[in-house]
Design an enzyme around this catalytic site. Structure first.
Site, short mmCIF file in Angstrom:
data_model
loop_
_atom_site.label_atom_id
_atom_site.label_comp_id
_atom_site.label_asym_id
_atom_site.label_seq_id
_atom_site.Cartn_x
_atom_site.Cartn_y
_atom_site.Cartn_z
N SER A 63 14.93 22.06 -15.51
CA SER A 63 13.73 22.82 -15.82
C SER A 63 14.17 24.18 -16.36
O SER A 63 15.16 24.75 -15.91
CB SER A 63 12.91 23.00 -14.55
OG SER A 63 12.08 24.15 -14.67
N HIS A 123 0.84 -1.22 0.00
CA HIS A 123 0.00 0.00 0.00
C HIS A 123 0.86 1.26 0.00
O HIS A 123 0.42 2.31 0.47
CB HIS A 123 -0.97 0.04 1.19
CG HIS A 123 -1.69 -1.24 1.44
ND1 HIS A 123 -2.89 -1.54 0.85
CD2 HIS A 123 -1.35 -2.31 2.19
CE1 HIS A 123 -3.28 -2.76 1.25
NE2 HIS A 123 -2.36 -3.25 2.06
N GLU A 148 9.85 8.90 -16.78
CA GLU A 148 8.45 9.26 -17.04
C GLU A 148 8.03 8.83 -18.44
O GLU A 148 6.91 8.38 -18.67
CB GLU A 148 8.25 10.77 -16.88
CG GLU A 148 8.44 11.24 -15.45
CD GLU A 148 8.59 12.76 -15.37
OE1 GLU A 148 7.56 13.44 -15.33
OE2 GLU A 148 9.73 13.25 -15.38
N LYS A 160 15.66 22.02 -10.23
CA LYS A 160 15.04 20.75 -10.65
C LYS A 160 16.01 19.81 -11.35
O LYS A 160 16.88 20.22 -12.10
CB LYS A 160 13.87 21.04 -11.61
CG LYS A 160 12.72 21.77 -11.00
CD LYS A 160 11.92 20.95 -10.01
CE LYS A 160 11.00 19.95 -10.67
NZ LYS A 160 9.89 20.59 -11.41
#
Ligand code: ARG
Length: 455
Positions: free
Chosen positions: A274, A153, A287, A280
């Site tokens: 970024s 979980h 992704e 970043k």
């Protein structure tokens, strides 16, 4: 009044909708190989003269040389790679080129080309999957004893080792390798000689062409030979399953690379910045692996839906079999390469992982098990006692094994010093020695077994 325009318009659109050359030019190597096998057989069987067969074979080599040097032109009038190649062949050797298409149809020709292409794609995929597995093995071996929280979980559940976690992916990929290998064995039969759909009256030798092309033999039914695309669907299902596995690991890398987790730092090579937020380091490749799996699944769906309502034998809908297979192969190749690179170069933050495992009271189960084993409590009661210990540690903001013995005894008098042997995360993972469990020795044994050097 509009007739002049109408007469030309539909013809142009017809040409465009009909043409597959923009994508099937990718089959040119397989198309040449198929034609060479076919013409050698025609010569051997006397269906064309041996001299013509030789002229045609030499001409096909010339066309291949032209494609190799210049690429394949997209001539919409010539429709597809088969007509394109035959036209080029005629340019090279003249009218004798017209004998190549004896005892053959574009239906068995394309089925053959596509099988050869998918077979190559499987071989390339298998090679890269083995590379990915070896990257997983290297990192698993290195981190056989590195403790991290194991989750259910997405809550800290029990400590595991990073090596064990990585070996889980190794096991998944081993099954993917099995799926591609099975698909390859099943698909390796030649449709060539099925002709348009019914076979041919020419005295062809299907065994000869099959073996020249590395097939295990000819397909036994001509209608099936020209009209099924199950081999391509099997490739897509195996590709989809593989991409789902890659996507789960990619998702873990995205989570682990986030500040709240801080479990991994992706190398510069596998991160992007970024344009507006200088701090970043984005895990874009991970992704995109996650994203690509959705597209690969879409490719699989597309071909299944294309095929589901088609009567035997060939229908032009089947020309649409190629784009999804090409796309899935390209996306999968990129995904495997990217995950391999990320696994190879990632810096795992082992201190942080260990700290989170400790902070998550991940050894609570070990305490409960100890109470059952050493103090004779029923498991339900042990669970309750352990819950009180966790609550106390939580209130103080310390790990379970940092609780003084006096406090533990105050919770339950049956606890003694020996309990500290199981409360550390290291003790916990070391105790999980059941087959397939997370103990460092198990992980090392699993790595050795996977490398095939169990000596
Ligand atoms: N370009 C076609 C395809 O990819 C080749 C087969 C054409 N056959 C035909 N009967 N028109 O499916």
């Amino acid at each position: 009044m509009w007739g002049g325009r109408f007469a030309e318009g539909p013809a142009a659109v017809m040409r465009e909708i009909n043409a597959s050359i923009p994508f099937d030019k990718r089959l040119w190597r397989q198309d040449i190989a198929g034609s060479k096998a076919h013409v050698a057989m025609l010569g051997a069987r006397g269906i064309v003269s041996p001299a013509d067969a030789e002229t045609i074979a030499a001409g096909l080599d010339q066309v291949a040389g032209h494609y190799e040097a210049n690429g394949v032109d997209e001539d919409m009038v010539l429709e597809d790679i088969h007509m394109q190649t035959e036209a080029r062949l005629a340019d090279a050797i003249g009218p004798v080129a017209g004998r190549l298409h004896t005892a053959r149809s574009r239906n068995d020709q394309v089925a053959t080309d596509f099988r050869l292409w998918v077979r190559d794609a499987i071989d390339e995929t298998l090679a890269t999957l083995r590379g990915f597995q070896s990257a997983l093995l290297t990192r698993a071996d290195e981190h056989a004893a590195s403790v991290m929280p194991g989750f259910t979980h997405l809550q800290s559940a029990q400590p595991v080792t990073l090596g064990h976690h990585l070996m889980a992916y190794h096991a998944m990929i081993a099954r993917d390798v099995g799926r591609f290998t099975d698909a390859r064995a099943r698909m390796n039969r030649s449709p060539l000689g099925s002709a348009a759909l019914a076979g041919t009256g020419f005295p062809i030798d299907r065994d000869m062409t099959a073996s020249a092309l590395g097939f295990d033999g000819p397909m036994s039914n001509s209608l099936d030979g020209v009209s099924d695309r199950d081999f391509a669907i099997e490739f897509l299902t195996a590709a989809t399953q593989t991409s789902l596995h890659l996507s789960r690991l990619a998702e873990e890398f995205v989570l682990w690379a986030s500040q709240p987790f801080g479990f991994v730092a992706l190398s510069d090579q596998w991160s992007t910045g970024s344009s507006i937020m200088p701090q970043k380091r984005n895990p874009d490749a991970a992704e995109l692996v996650r994203g690509h799996s959705g597209r690969i699944l879409g490719c699989m769906t597309a071909l299944m839906v294309t095929m589901k309502g088609l009567p035997l034998a060939y229908s032009k809908d089947m020309q649409d079999d190629k784009p999804p297979v090409f796309e899935a192969r390209d996306l999968l190749a990129l995904s495997i390469a990217a995950m391999t690179g990320m696994v190879e170069s990632a810096t795992f933050k082992t201190e942080r992982m260990r700290g989170v495992a400790e902070a998550g009271f991940a050894t609570a189960t070990d305490l409960a098990d100890w109470l059952v084993r050493e103090a004779g409590l029923p498991f339900r009661e042990a669970h309750h006692v352990t819950g009180r210990a966790v609550k106390l540690a939580e209130e103080r903001g310390i790990a379970l094994d940092a609780l003084p013995i006096a406090d533990l005894k105050a919770i339950d008098a049956r606890i003694d010093e020996r309990v500290y042997d199981v409360l550390s995360v290291d003790a916990s993972v070391a105790s999980r020695t059941s087959f397939g469990g997370t103990a460092p020795d198990n992980v090392r044994a699993a790595v050795r077994a996977a490398r095939g050097d169990e000596t």
